[in-house]
Enzyme design. Structure first.
Site, PDB file in Angstrom:
ATOM      1  CB  THR A 156      -1.124   0.225   1.337  1.00 27.97           C
ATOM      2  OG1 THR A 156      -0.246  -0.113   2.576  1.00 27.97           O
ATOM      3  CG2 THR A 156      -2.045  -1.053   1.215  1.00 27.97           C
ATOM      4  CB  CYS A 157       4.257   2.014   1.441  1.00 26.32           C
ATOM      5  SG  CYS A 157       3.877   1.520   3.096  1.00 26.32           S
ATOM      6  CG  PHE A 158       6.228   1.424  -2.306  1.00 29.04           C
ATOM      7  CD1 PHE A 158       7.131   2.644  -2.338  1.00 29.04           C
ATOM      8  CD2 PHE A 158       6.211   0.440  -1.403  1.00 29.04           C
ATOM      9  CE1 PHE A 158       7.992   2.798  -1.319  1.00 29.04           C
ATOM     10  CE2 PHE A 158       7.499   0.732  -0.536  1.00 29.04           C
ATOM     11  CZ  PHE A 158       8.168   1.699  -0.351  1.00 29.04           C
TER      12      PHE A 158
END
Length: 341
Positions: free
Chosen positions: A269-271
């Site tokens: 999700t961070c990327f």
């Protein structure tokens, strides 16, 4: 279009040397206009008009949802006097008999009177004399006499089937505005657009023309909007996309990974990143993707591991926990099938 959190919208007047910054008075005027046509007064608050079913009406209800979302985002009060019934439906809260009693006391008492004939003196012989209805019809919120259920106008109401009639009438009244509510909710949270995602995508280690990519987009297009929302949460942690793709600061990344065939897809999700292993068919890809988005909706899975007293593994080892591959990194647990970092 909302460009800042300070103003509701900006209007350029064609042919005139002035423009408008879209203050809160615009929301007031719009809400008053909506209340004048698409809503039903009962008795001092408004319900959505169940007779407003045309395409144009649905567009107007969707615009009402947009107004609500704009009012929340810009912190501009919306002068809209909706009954608690409507707010409950917009929040997906179930309706019940007390809600009908609140907005339509006459209909509620009529139905209760038909259902409970004890000590009323009404019998099977005098039922049609005392009850002024001869078929499965009832009054809608806007006052129309409508059939309750398919072919209701052709079903005779009598003493023996009165319970079925009351149940059908209640179900009709409690759900007669579902289509209108759905349009309003669509305005507050627009559906996830596959075309918008395609404008944001960046392919890594795989070509756009690859069969896996075609299968992925086909699967996403076949998903319901609810499933697309789950997918978006799975890969990004968010539940909606901006109306303008240019406002998205991250690219949606798709990577082909060398993992067992027909395995679960993974994400970070961070990327805003999705990892796809090889699949034997589009059907299998869609099934694996559905499994992942439905069974891994949470970002924080650390507490799951803590409650199960799992000992840290070597960084090269993995184990399956109900289809979820987990791997210990130094001082942190990385959940791969959830894609959460």
């Amino acid at each position: 279009q909302v460009s800042t959190s300070r103003y509701t919208w900006k209007v350029k007047l064609i042919g005139e040397g002035a423009d408008d910054a879209g203050g809160s008075e615009d929301l007031v005027l719009c809400s008053l206009d909506v209340q004048s046509e698409d809503l039903v007064l009962c008795p001092d608050r408004f319900l959505l008009n169940p007779a407003a079913l045309s395409k144009d009406h649905m567009v107007q209800f969707r615009f009402l949802g947009i107004l609500m979302a704009v009012a929340i985002r810009t912190k501009k009060p919306l002068d809209l006097h909706l009954a608690p019934w409507v707010w409950k439906q917009l929040c997906s809260m179930p309706l019940g008999e007390p809600d009908l009693e609140e907005v339509d006391l006459l209909t509620f008492r009529t139905l209760q009177g038909i259902l409970h004939l004890e000590n009323s003196g009404i019998t099977e012989e005098n039922f049609h004399v005392m009850i002024p209805l001869d078929s499965f019809v009832a009054h809608s919120a806007d006052g129309r006499l409508v059939p309750v259920g398919p072919g209701g106008q052709n079903i005779s109401l009598n003493f023996s089937n009165r319970t079925e009639y009351v149940e059908r009438a209640l179900q009709y009244r409690l759900h007669e505005m579902d289509s209108q509510v759905a349009s309003v909710r669509e305005g507050t949270a627009p559906p996830v657009s596959v075309e918008t995602l395609k404008k944001l995508v960046r392919y890594r280690d795989i070509a756009e023309s690859h069969q896996l990519v075609a299968w992925f987009w086909q699967s996403l297009e076949e998903f319901t909007n609810e499933e697309r929302v789950l997918f978006l949460r799975f890969v990004s942690g968010r539940s909606r996309l901006p109306s303008n793709p240019a406002d998205m600061t991250q690219k949606f990344q798709i990577i082909k990974v060398d993992r067992p065939v027909n395995g679960l897809p993974t994400a970070q999700t961070c990327f805003f990143l999705l990892r796809l292993p090889p699949y034997t068919s589009q059907v299998v890809l869609a099934e694996r993707l559905r499994y992942s988005i439905h069974n891994c909706p949470s970002i924080d899975m650390d507490n799951y591991m803590l409650t199960h007293n799992t000992e840290p593994l070597e960084t090269s080892d993995t184990e399956d926990l109900k289809g979820v591959a987990v791997k210990w990194a130094p001082r942190a647990l990385q959940i791969y099938s959830s894609g959460h970092c």
